[in-house]
Design an enzyme around this catalytic site. Structure first.
Site, PDB file in Angstrom:
ATOM      1  N   GLN A 236      43.395  24.378  34.982  1.00  0.00           N
ATOM      2  CA  GLN A 236      42.116  24.602  35.670  1.00  0.00           C
ATOM      3  C   GLN A 236      41.497  25.929  35.219  1.00  0.00           C
ATOM      4  O   GLN A 236      42.060  26.987  35.488  1.00  0.00           O
ATOM      5  CB  GLN A 236      42.387  24.654  37.179  1.00  0.00           C
ATOM      6  N   GLY A 237      40.358  25.870  34.570  1.00  0.00           N
ATOM      7  CA  GLY A 237      39.689  27.090  34.108  1.00  0.00           C
ATOM      8  C   GLY A 237      38.526  27.452  35.010  1.00  0.00           C
ATOM      9  O   GLY A 237      37.367  27.164  34.671  1.00  0.00           O
ATOM     10  N   TYR A 238      38.837  28.049  36.134  1.00  0.00           N
ATOM     11  CA  TYR A 238      37.801  28.484  37.082  1.00  0.00           C
ATOM     12  C   TYR A 238      37.694  30.019  37.072  1.00  0.00           C
ATOM     13  O   TYR A 238      36.687  30.576  36.687  1.00  0.00           O
ATOM     14  CB  TYR A 238      38.153  28.038  38.514  1.00  0.00           C
ATOM     15  N   SER A 239      38.778  30.703  37.521  1.00  0.00           N
ATOM     16  CA  SER A 239      38.720  32.153  37.768  1.00  0.00           C
ATOM     17  C   SER A 239      38.503  32.944  36.485  1.00  0.00           C
ATOM     18  O   SER A 239      38.966  32.551  35.408  1.00  0.00           O
ATOM     19  CB  SER A 239      40.028  32.638  38.406  1.00  0.00           C
TER      20      SER A 239
ATOM     21  N   SER B 103      46.929  28.656  35.568  1.00  0.00           N
ATOM     22  CA  SER B 103      48.301  28.140  35.702  1.00  0.00           C
ATOM     23  C   SER B 103      48.564  27.065  34.660  1.00  0.00           C
ATOM     24  O   SER B 103      47.741  26.160  34.474  1.00  0.00           O
ATOM     25  CB  SER B 103      48.520  27.529  37.087  1.00  0.00           C
TER      26      SER B 103
ATOM     27  N   GLU C 117      42.310  20.227  45.540  1.00  0.00           N
ATOM     28  CA  GLU C 117      43.348  21.242  45.336  1.00  0.00           C
ATOM     29  C   GLU C 117      43.879  21.745  46.680  1.00  0.00           C
ATOM     30  O   GLU C 117      45.075  21.857  46.894  1.00  0.00           O
ATOM     31  CB  GLU C 117      42.777  22.424  44.532  1.00  0.00           C
TER      32      GLU C 117
HETATM   33  C1  FAD Z   1      49.672  31.569  41.946  1.00  0.00           C
HETATM   34  C2  FAD Z   1      48.231  31.512  41.541  1.00  0.00           C
HETATM   35  C3  FAD Z   1      47.794  30.509  40.705  1.00  0.00           C
HETATM   36  C4  FAD Z   1      46.461  30.476  40.302  1.00  0.00           C
HETATM   37  N1  FAD Z   1      46.068  29.474  39.448  1.00  0.00           N
HETATM   38  C5  FAD Z   1      44.790  29.445  39.038  1.00  0.00           C
HETATM   39  C6  FAD Z   1      44.368  28.447  38.091  1.00  0.00           C
HETATM   40  O1  FAD Z   1      45.167  27.631  37.622  1.00  0.00           O
HETATM   41  N2  FAD Z   1      43.091  28.441  37.691  1.00  0.00           N
HETATM   42  C7  FAD Z   1      42.167  29.320  38.181  1.00  0.00           C
HETATM   43  O2  FAD Z   1      41.007  29.221  37.812  1.00  0.00           O
HETATM   44  N3  FAD Z   1      42.526  30.300  39.054  1.00  0.00           N
HETATM   45  C8  FAD Z   1      43.817  30.368  39.498  1.00  0.00           C
HETATM   46  N4  FAD Z   1      44.212  31.341  40.378  1.00  0.00           N
HETATM   47  C9  FAD Z   1      43.245  32.358  40.795  1.00  0.00           C
HETATM   48  C10 FAD Z   1      42.805  32.226  42.237  1.00  0.00           C
HETATM   49  O3  FAD Z   1      41.919  31.156  42.416  1.00  0.00           O
HETATM   50  C11 FAD Z   1      42.161  33.580  42.640  1.00  0.00           C
HETATM   51  O4  FAD Z   1      43.178  34.550  42.594  1.00  0.00           O
HETATM   52  C12 FAD Z   1      41.585  33.538  44.034  1.00  0.00           C
HETATM   53  O5  FAD Z   1      40.472  32.687  44.105  1.00  0.00           O
HETATM   54  C13 FAD Z   1      41.169  34.945  44.510  1.00  0.00           C
HETATM   55  O6  FAD Z   1      40.368  35.563  43.580  1.00  0.00           O
HETATM   56  P1  FAD Z   1      40.714  37.042  43.038  1.00  0.00           P
HETATM   57  O7  FAD Z   1      42.137  37.064  42.637  1.00  0.00           O
HETATM   58  O8  FAD Z   1      39.691  37.409  42.043  1.00  0.00           O
HETATM   59  O9  FAD Z   1      40.579  37.979  44.333  1.00  0.00           O
HETATM   60  P2  FAD Z   1      39.245  38.604  44.927  1.00  0.00           P
HETATM   61  O10 FAD Z   1      38.202  37.538  45.015  1.00  0.00           O
HETATM   62  O11 FAD Z   1      38.913  39.845  44.159  1.00  0.00           O
HETATM   63  O12 FAD Z   1      39.686  38.979  46.399  1.00  0.00           O
HETATM   64  C14 FAD Z   1      40.372  40.201  46.711  1.00  0.00           C
HETATM   65  C15 FAD Z   1      40.559  40.265  48.220  1.00  0.00           C
HETATM   66  O13 FAD Z   1      39.260  40.290  48.885  1.00  0.00           O
HETATM   67  C16 FAD Z   1      39.172  39.240  49.837  1.00  0.00           C
HETATM   68  N5  FAD Z   1      37.791  38.715  49.841  1.00  0.00           N
HETATM   69  C17 FAD Z   1      37.021  38.470  48.757  1.00  0.00           C
HETATM   70  N6  FAD Z   1      35.825  37.961  49.152  1.00  0.00           N
HETATM   71  C18 FAD Z   1      35.878  37.869  50.501  1.00  0.00           C
HETATM   72  C19 FAD Z   1      34.941  37.412  51.511  1.00  0.00           C
HETATM   73  N7  FAD Z   1      33.747  36.911  51.174  1.00  0.00           N
HETATM   74  N8  FAD Z   1      35.329  37.446  52.810  1.00  0.00           N
HETATM   75  C20 FAD Z   1      36.560  37.916  53.157  1.00  0.00           C
HETATM   76  N9  FAD Z   1      37.475  38.375  52.249  1.00  0.00           N
HETATM   77  C21 FAD Z   1      37.134  38.348  50.961  1.00  0.00           C
HETATM   78  C22 FAD Z   1      40.145  38.187  49.343  1.00  0.00           C
HETATM   79  O14 FAD Z   1      40.580  37.337  50.406  1.00  0.00           O
HETATM   80  C23 FAD Z   1      41.279  39.033  48.782  1.00  0.00           C
HETATM   81  O15 FAD Z   1      42.136  39.454  49.820  1.00  0.00           O
HETATM   82  C24 FAD Z   1      45.546  31.430  40.777  1.00  0.00           C
HETATM   83  C25 FAD Z   1      45.984  32.454  41.623  1.00  0.00           C
HETATM   84  C26 FAD Z   1      47.315  32.503  41.987  1.00  0.00           C
HETATM   85  C27 FAD Z   1      47.770  33.622  42.892  1.00  0.00           C
END
Ligand code: FAD
Length: 395
Positions: free
Chosen positions: A129-132, A164, A247
Site C-alpha cells: 500500500q503506497g499511501y503515506s 509494509s 483495512e
Molecule cells: C506498523 C505500521 C505499518 C504501516 N504500513 C503502512 C503501509 O503499508 N502503507 C502506508 O502507506 N502507510 C503505512 N503506515 C503508516 C501509517 O499509515 C501512518 O504512520 C499513520 O497514518 C500516521 O501518520 P504519521 O506516522 O505521519 O503520523 P502523524 O500524522 O505525523 O501523527 C503524529 C501524531 O499526531 C496525531 N495527530 C495527527 N493529526 C491529528 C489530528 N487531526 N487530530 C488528533 N491527533 C492528530 C497522531 O495521532 C499522532 O499521534 C504504517 C505505519 C505503521 C506503524
C-alpha cells in the site's frame, strides 16, 4: 436473538478445523508477521496461502468469476476464527486479500478485476500500500508524489514511506497527485504500479521488533500504463477511503484478542507472586477482569457486524470501532503480560529461557505499531466523533 451456528455451519467449522490440524505449517514460517527478505521464507509463505486457497478457504465471499465462491460471510468468519485458533501463519497476500481485492471488486474495470483478482487469491502477486509519505500520514490528502500524464502513461516521481511488505511486493496500490492546482482532496488519483518497473528503489526500515517490515519507496520517472488507473482521474480520494475502510475492518479481530487473552491467562497461572500464582492477586485479577470484559464486548460487537453483513447492510462506523478498540486492547493485553513477567519480560524470542517463547515482548512492540498503522487512534476517535456521533468537526 440466536447466537448459535446452524448444524451445517458447525459441520463446516469441524471440516476447517481438521484441515488446519493436518496442514498448518509448524515450522519454517515462525511467528513473525512482517519482513524477512529471505527468498525461501517468501516461497513457503506463498505456498501456505496457495494451499489454503486450493482447499477452498480463502476469500469465500468474492464473486465466482474472479476465483471466489460467492458464499455468505458466516463461513468466512468461521474460517477466520479457526485460523486464529490454530495459530496459523498470517497470509502473505493479506493486503491484496483484505484491502485491494474488495476495492477492485467495487471500483475496478472488468479488465482490472480479471487481471489482478485471481493472482491475489493464490499469492502469485503480492501487493503493498503506497499511501503515506514523509509529512503526509494522518493528513494523507496533503501527499505530494506526482504522476504526470504523457501519452498513454503516467510518469511518477516522489517518495512513499512506512510501506509494509514493499520488499517482497510485486505490485503497489498507490495514491498520486495528478492535479496539483486542485483542492488537496480533489487532485489525487489511485493507480496500480508494477514494483518491478525501472526507477523504483525500495529501502528497508528496521522496526523496534527488529523486523524489516516496512520501507521507504522512491519513484524516479517511473512509467505506469494509464489503464492502471482505478476509477476516474483526480477522483482517487473516494477509492482511497474505500480501501482504508477495508483495512480498518481487517486490523481488529475479536477472535485474535480472545486468543491473546487466553494465552495471557495461561501465562499468568505459571507466574508466582508472594508464593502464589499472580492470578490470585486481587489487583491483578481486577486487571484481568477489565480486559476480559473488553474482549467479550468486542466479541459481541463482531457478531453484530456479522449480522449486518448477512443482512447486506454496509458496515459503517463499526469498522473504526474495531480498529480503535481492537488494536488498543491487544496492546493492553501485552502490557499486562509484560507486567506479570516482571524482569523476565526483557528476554526476547531468541532467548531459550524466555517465558512463553518470548511471544509477549514481541507482541507488545508489534501491537503498538498497529495502534498507529491504518490511521492512529486519535484519527479513529475524530472520525467516530464526527461521522458516528455527529459531533462538531475538529480543527
Ligand atoms: C506498523 C505500521 C505499518 C504501516 N504500513 C503502512 C503501509 O503499508 N502503507 C502506508 O502507506 N502507510 C503505512 N503506515 C503508516 C501509517 O499509515 C501512518 O504512520 C499513520 O497514518 C500516521 O501518520 P504519521 O506516522 O505521519 O503520523 P502523524 O500524522 O505525523 O501523527 C503524529 C501524531 O499526531 C496525531 N495527530 C495527527 N493529526 C491529528 C489530528 N487531526 N487530530 C488528533 N491527533 C492528530 C497522531 O495521532 C499522532 O499521534 C504504517 C505505519 C505503521 C506503524
Amino acid at each position: 436473538m440466536d447466537l448459535n451456528f446452524t448444524s451445517e455451519e458447525e459441520a463446516f467449522r469441524q471440516k476447517v478445523r481438521t484441515f488446519l490440524e493436518e496442514n498448518v505449517p509448524r515450522s519454517g514460517l515462525g511467528d513473525t508477521r512482517e519482513g524477512r527478505e529471505d527468498k525461501e521464507w517468501l516461497a513457503r509463505a506463498k505456498a501456505w496461502q496457495r494451499r489454503l486457497y486450493e482447499a477452498g478457504y480463502v476469500a469465500l465471499a468474492w464473486p465466482k468469476e474472479y476465483g471466489g465462491q460467492a458464499m455468505d460471510p458466516v463461513k468466512q468468519s468461521i474460517i477466520n476464527d479457526e485460523l486464529v485458533r490454530a495459530r496459523a501463519p498470517y497470509l502473505i497476500g493479506g493486503s491484496g486479500l483484505g484491502m485491494l481485492g474488495p476495492t477492485l471488486i467495487s471500483w475496478g474495470t472488468e479488465e482490472q478485476k480479471q487481471r489482478y483478482l485471481p493472482k491475489i487469491l493464490t499469492a502469485e502477486e503480492i501487493w503493498c500500500q503506497g499511501y503515506s509519505e514523509p509529512g503526509s500520514g494522518s493528513d494523507l490528502a496533503s501527499l505530494k508524489t506526482r504522476a504526470d500524464i504523457v501519452g498513454d502513461e503516467f510518469i511518477v516521481n516522489g517518495q512513499k514511506v512506512w510501506t509494509s511488505g514493499a520488499q517482497h511486493a510485486d505490485m503497489m496500490f498507490c495514491l498520486v497527485r495528478t492535479d496539483p492546482d486542485a483542492p488537496k482532496h480533489r487532485g489525487i488519483s489511485y493507480i496500480l504500479i508494477d514494483m518491478h518497473t525501472a526507477g523504483i528503489t525500495v529501502r528497508p526500515l528496521v522496526q523496534m521488533t527488529g523486523d524489516r517490515g516496512f520501507n521507504e519507496v522512491f519513484f524516479d520517472n517511473v512509467h505506469v500504463p494509464r489503464k492502471n488507473l482505478v476509477a476516474k482521474l483526480n477522483e482517487g480520494w473516494i477509492v482511497a477511503n474505500a480501501t482504508l475502510f477495508h483495512e480498518r475492518n481487517m486490523l481488529g479481530s475479536a477472535s485474535g484478542s480472545e486468543q491473546r487473552f487466553n494465552r495471557l491467562l495461561a501465562l499468568a497461572k505459571t507466574i508466582e507472586r508472594g508464593g502464589e500464582p499472580v492470578t490470585k492477586d486481587p489487583v491483578f485479577r481486577q486487571r484481568l477482569a477489565d480486559l476480559e470484559i473488553k474482549v467479550q464486548a468486542m466479541r459481541f460487537h463482531a457478531l453484530r457486524q456479522l449480522t449486518d453483513q448477512i443482512r447486506g447492510k454496509n458496515p459503517g462506523i463499526e469498522s473504526m470501532v474495531n480498529k480503535l478498540v481492537g488494536t488498543e486492547l491487544n496492546h493492553d493485553l501485552a502490557t499486562v503480560a509484560m507486567e506479570a513477567m516482571g524482569d523476565d519480560s526483557m528476554l526476547a524470542r531468541e532467548d531459550p529461557t524466555a517465558l512463553d517463547k518470548g511471544y509477549w515482548p514481541y507482541e507488545w512492540m508489534f501491537s503498538l505499531g498497529l495502534v498507529i498503522g491504518g490511521g492512529t487512534s486519535h484519527i479513529q476517535k475524530n472520525i467516530i466523533a464526527e461521522r458516528g456521533l455527529h459531533m462538531p468537526k475538529s480543527r
